[in-house]
Scaffold this active site. Sequence first.
Site, PDB file in Angstrom:
ATOM      1  N   SER A   1       1.035  -0.738   0.164  1.00  0.00           N
ATOM      2  CA  SER A   1       0.014  -0.431  -0.160  1.00  0.00           C
ATOM      3  C   SER A   1       0.904   0.926   0.015  1.00  0.00           C
ATOM      4  O   SER A   1       2.022   0.983   0.651  1.00  0.00           O
ATOM      5  CB  SER A   1      -0.581  -0.071   1.809  1.00  0.00           C
ATOM      6  OG  SER A   1      -0.228   0.653   2.318  1.00  0.00           O
ATOM      7  N   GLY A   2       0.222   2.920  -0.746  1.00  0.00           N
ATOM      8  CA  GLY A   2       0.666   3.151   0.014  1.00  0.00           C
ATOM      9  C   GLY A   2       0.305   4.524   0.130  1.00  0.00           C
ATOM     10  O   GLY A   2      -1.030   4.344   0.121  1.00  0.00           O
TER      11      GLY A   2
ATOM     12  N   HIS B   1      14.902   5.207   0.890  1.00  0.00           N
ATOM     13  CA  HIS B   1      14.751   4.052   0.948  1.00  0.00           C
ATOM     14  C   HIS B   1      13.924   3.932   1.661  1.00  0.00           C
ATOM     15  O   HIS B   1      14.445   4.479   3.322  1.00  0.00           O
ATOM     16  CB  HIS B   1      15.441   2.621   1.036  1.00  0.00           C
ATOM     17  CG  HIS B   1      15.242   0.977   1.571  1.00  0.00           C
ATOM     18  ND1 HIS B   1      16.473   0.399   1.799  1.00  0.00           N
ATOM     19  CD2 HIS B   1      14.808   0.855   1.036  1.00  0.00           C
ATOM     20  CE1 HIS B   1      15.810  -0.914   2.160  1.00  0.00           C
ATOM     21  NE2 HIS B   1      14.502  -0.465   1.779  1.00  0.00           N
ATOM     22  N   ASP B   2      12.408   3.062   2.161  1.00  0.00           N
ATOM     23  CA  ASP B   2      11.424   3.429   3.142  1.00  0.00           C
ATOM     24  C   ASP B   2      11.794   2.820   4.555  1.00  0.00           C
ATOM     25  O   ASP B   2      11.815   3.358   6.379  1.00  0.00           O
ATOM     26  CB  ASP B   2       9.992   2.526   2.782  1.00  0.00           C
ATOM     27  CG  ASP B   2      10.269   1.376   2.479  1.00  0.00           C
ATOM     28  OD1 ASP B   2      11.136   0.881   2.519  1.00  0.00           O
ATOM     29  OD2 ASP B   2       8.776   0.523   2.145  1.00  0.00           O
TER      30      ASP B   2
END
Length: 473
Positions: free
Chosen positions: A13-14, A225-226
């Site tokens: 999801s975003g 990068h998350d």
Amino acid sequence: MKRVAAVDLGASSGRVMLGVVGNGRLDLTEINRFWNGSVSVCGTLHWDILHLYRSMLDGLRAAGLVDGIGIDSWAVDYGLLDASGRLLSNPVHYRDSRTDGVMEHVLARVSTAELYSITGLQQLPFNTIYQLAAEELLGQAAKLLMIPDLLGYWLTGEAGAERTNASTTQLYDVRAREWSETLAARVGVPLGILPELREPGDVVGTVLPATELAAGTPVVAVGSHDTASSVVAVPAGDERFAYISSGTWSLVGLELEQPVLTDEAREANFTNEGGVDGRIRFLRNVMGLWILQECQRIWEDDDLEGLLRDAAGTPAFAVLIDPDAPEFLAPGNMPARIDERCRATGQEPPRSRAAAVRCVLESLALAYRRTLREAQTIADRPVDVLHVIGGGSQNELLCQLTADACGLPVLAGPVEASALGNVLVQARALGEPLPDLGAMRALVRSTHRLRRYEPQGKPADWDAAESRLYGAS
């Protein structure tokens, strides 16, 4: 007081989040949440990048006027642009089968030891270097952009590569902090397609009028990068901590000042990825909640709370699997694959959904235990507390099992760690007095509730389970 928008894209999801930072405040409000996942086209798994871009724009419009915008996402995947700046094809999903067998061909040209000595990266079959070795459009490409950089390019017209995501490509020299010309040449990647590198906190450009957003709004390179953004928001009080960024994947590791490039680290398959403020994320990927998510999809059962409640009441250690076994990587019938794995290791498959859930979570906790112990030994870094951040921090059963398995107190939260880290780096870049990671983490601690889990049960039971699992696999 800074008001910024964080675009935070996970593998399932975003979301667009509105952050307000200043005067002791760190508030986060969800503006738009949207689906993300793979789309199969003619047998190839792609990301629907235009859907993500449109959903991002919808969220940014709903957020209204902001002081800045930052974008983070998962790692390794990319888009290729032609000489006119047009996207050549929808980015391919890292779970696609095009990289099957590619690693072996690349390693015939450059050894595992040499790759690790330069990049410090864990060997995973979907690393960018292997995707590029399988890339049919490489000869037509003028520029390679990682997913957050691609979306930022469409917002600003400015192309570049933020370091934390670049460090996941296996084309980045982790000590020199530059693209490795040697590796690019050895594996046939044209050096010219690799863009100029950016630091987290750099203002990379301003929003173009064509986006129908507020033209001139700064777009800030965050830890794109998350996981790099997530680690910024680990609410640690000192350096003696470990973290699990828990979601579709679980990233289990330590924060270090320098990479660990020893043979021991390479053989244990640890990675040295770039972090904010030049830190190193010394970690190993564990499959994470992906297996459970796929089970729920096959079962058509979205009642996670009920599944966890039932799983808590089932016998401990009845069935165990190696969550990192290759058959669990691709989408598919995960319950059937669990059954097959059990039969292959001489175990009777789970007899109920609750038993399957218990199997997945206990197996993950054992993988965390093994990884964390190896990390501490290899890096010579003792740990007093384990922080679980991200969506998995809401899974109470998994958090308790993790505390039990690792023999450490677990502090769970914050849930939206990657968005918080994104917001904090933006706020500092735009002038908020947050001089270092310590100040950012102190603000997280003072504004977010954490849940503490103390180890319970018998360590000897976990010792026996670990021996049984990794002996059998």
